[in-house]
Design an enzyme around this catalytic site. Structure first.
Site, mmCIF file in Angstrom:
data_model
loop_
_atom_site.group_PDB
_atom_site.id
_atom_site.type_symbol
_atom_site.label_atom_id
_atom_site.label_comp_id
_atom_site.label_asym_id
_atom_site.label_seq_id
_atom_site.Cartn_x
_atom_site.Cartn_y
_atom_site.Cartn_z
ATOM 1 N N LYS A 11 0.119 -11.088 9.910
ATOM 2 C CA LYS A 11 0.088 -10.427 11.389
ATOM 3 C C LYS A 11 -1.071 -10.753 11.889
ATOM 4 C CE LYS A 11 1.893 -5.873 8.791
ATOM 5 N NZ LYS A 11 1.551 -4.568 8.981
ATOM 6 N N TYR A 51 10.788 -2.956 13.215
ATOM 7 C CA TYR A 51 9.992 -2.016 13.011
ATOM 8 C C TYR A 51 10.965 -0.718 13.187
ATOM 9 C CZ TYR A 51 5.918 -4.025 10.719
ATOM 10 O OH TYR A 51 5.140 -4.701 9.866
ATOM 11 N N ASN A 114 -3.302 -4.348 8.286
ATOM 12 C CA ASN A 114 -3.282 -4.598 7.082
ATOM 13 C C ASN A 114 -2.590 -5.992 7.195
ATOM 14 O OD1 ASN A 114 -0.570 -3.997 7.736
ATOM 15 N ND2 ASN A 114 -0.618 -2.717 6.521
ATOM 16 N N HIS A 117 3.132 -8.298 6.217
ATOM 17 C CA HIS A 117 4.464 -7.836 5.872
ATOM 18 C C HIS A 117 4.886 -8.353 4.839
ATOM 19 C CE1 HIS A 117 8.181 -5.287 6.837
ATOM 20 N NE2 HIS A 117 8.702 -6.322 6.760
ATOM 21 N N GLU A 128 16.232 -9.043 6.565
ATOM 22 C CA GLU A 128 14.510 -9.773 7.503
ATOM 23 C C GLU A 128 14.604 -11.064 8.260
ATOM 24 O OE1 GLU A 128 12.074 -5.810 6.396
ATOM 25 O OE2 GLU A 128 11.349 -7.357 6.021
HETATM 26 O O1 DGI Z 1 5.660 -1.323 4.053
HETATM 27 P P1 DGI Z 1 3.832 -1.664 4.575
HETATM 28 O O2 DGI Z 1 4.181 -2.169 5.105
HETATM 29 O O3 DGI Z 1 3.169 -1.527 3.572
HETATM 30 O O4 DGI Z 1 4.256 0.359 5.367
HETATM 31 P P2 DGI Z 1 4.924 1.445 6.002
HETATM 32 O O5 DGI Z 1 6.931 0.238 6.309
HETATM 33 O O6 DGI Z 1 5.163 2.823 5.169
HETATM 34 O O7 DGI Z 1 4.485 0.478 7.492
HETATM 35 C C1 DGI Z 1 4.830 -0.811 7.928
HETATM 36 C C2 DGI Z 1 4.018 -0.035 8.549
HETATM 37 O O8 DGI Z 1 3.229 -0.071 9.908
HETATM 38 C C3 DGI Z 1 2.421 -0.335 7.920
HETATM 39 O O9 DGI Z 1 2.477 -2.078 7.457
HETATM 40 C C4 DGI Z 1 1.678 -0.980 9.471
HETATM 41 C C5 DGI Z 1 1.455 0.632 9.498
HETATM 42 N N1 DGI Z 1 1.621 1.741 9.751
HETATM 43 C C6 DGI Z 1 1.714 2.625 8.199
HETATM 44 N N2 DGI Z 1 1.009 3.924 7.813
HETATM 45 C C7 DGI Z 1 0.726 4.178 9.724
HETATM 46 C C8 DGI Z 1 0.873 2.998 9.896
HETATM 47 N N3 DGI Z 1 -0.296 2.331 11.206
HETATM 48 C C9 DGI Z 1 -1.167 3.264 11.650
HETATM 49 N N4 DGI Z 1 -1.415 3.092 12.559
HETATM 50 N N5 DGI Z 1 -1.207 4.943 10.874
HETATM 51 C C10 DGI Z 1 -0.506 4.468 10.053
HETATM 52 O O10 DGI Z 1 -0.498 5.959 9.301
#
Ligand code: DGI
Length: 140
Positions: A11, A51, A114, A117, A128
């Site tokens: 990312k 997304y 973070n 992905h 994907e």
């Molecule tokens: O599969 P992941 O990337 O681990 O997590 P996910 O599918 O629950 O969420 C996708 C992305 O969305 C994640 O990598 C970062 C963002 N995200 C998820 N929860 C939050 C978030 N971004 C913010 N700012 N706050 C959140 O609570």
């Protein structure tokens, strides 16, 4: 366990800090092979489509804007149980909850920024990978 392929994205927070090689070393050390890889600049429409499942979430706007803030590196990782293995190497979504030695523990800045992905199921991996790569780009 069967050989699988999974879609990974390095990312913007990580490409910006020049961490592509360090993150790729984590994949390779875990036995994942990078069988396709390219650096691209996403448009807002593409980030939104990728997304789409998070469209109703409060962080959707922040997430899609973040994903277009710098180029990303999209890649296909291959290996035994690659989908789950990659999720383990990545660590928890929120780096505060990520285990020692994981990519997110080591490099992520926050739950939003973070660093990586990774597909979370075989269905997501197939969808994907097809979103970013043509059959001609997947040489195995
Ligand atoms: O599969 P992941 O990337 O681990 O997590 P996910 O599918 O629950 O969420 C996708 C992305 O969305 C994640 O990598 C970062 C963002 N995200 C998820 N929860 C939050 C978030 N971004 C913010 N700012 N706050 C959140 O609570």
């Amino acid at each position: 366990m069967a050989t699988e392929r999974t879609l990974s994205i390095i990312k913007p927070d990580a490409t910006k800090r020049n961490l592509t090689g360090k993150i790729n070393a984590k994949f390779e050390d875990a036995g994942l092979r990078i069988v396709a890889q390219k650096r691209i600049q996403l448009s807002l429409a593409q980030a939104g489509q990728f997304y789409a499942e998070h469209k109703e979430r409060p962080f959707y706007g922040e997430l899609t804007e973040f994903m277009i803030s710098e180029p990303v590196v999209v890649q296909v990782l291959e290996g035994e149980g690659a989908i789950l293995k990659n999720r383990e190497v990545m660590g928890a979504t929120n780096p505060a909850n990520a285990d020692e030695g994981t990519i997110r523990k080591e490099f992520a800045l926050s739950v939003g920024e973070n660093s990586v992905h990774g597909s979370d199921s075989p269905e997501a991996a197939a969808r994907e990978i097809a979103f970013f790569f043509s059959g001609l780009e997947l040489v195995g």
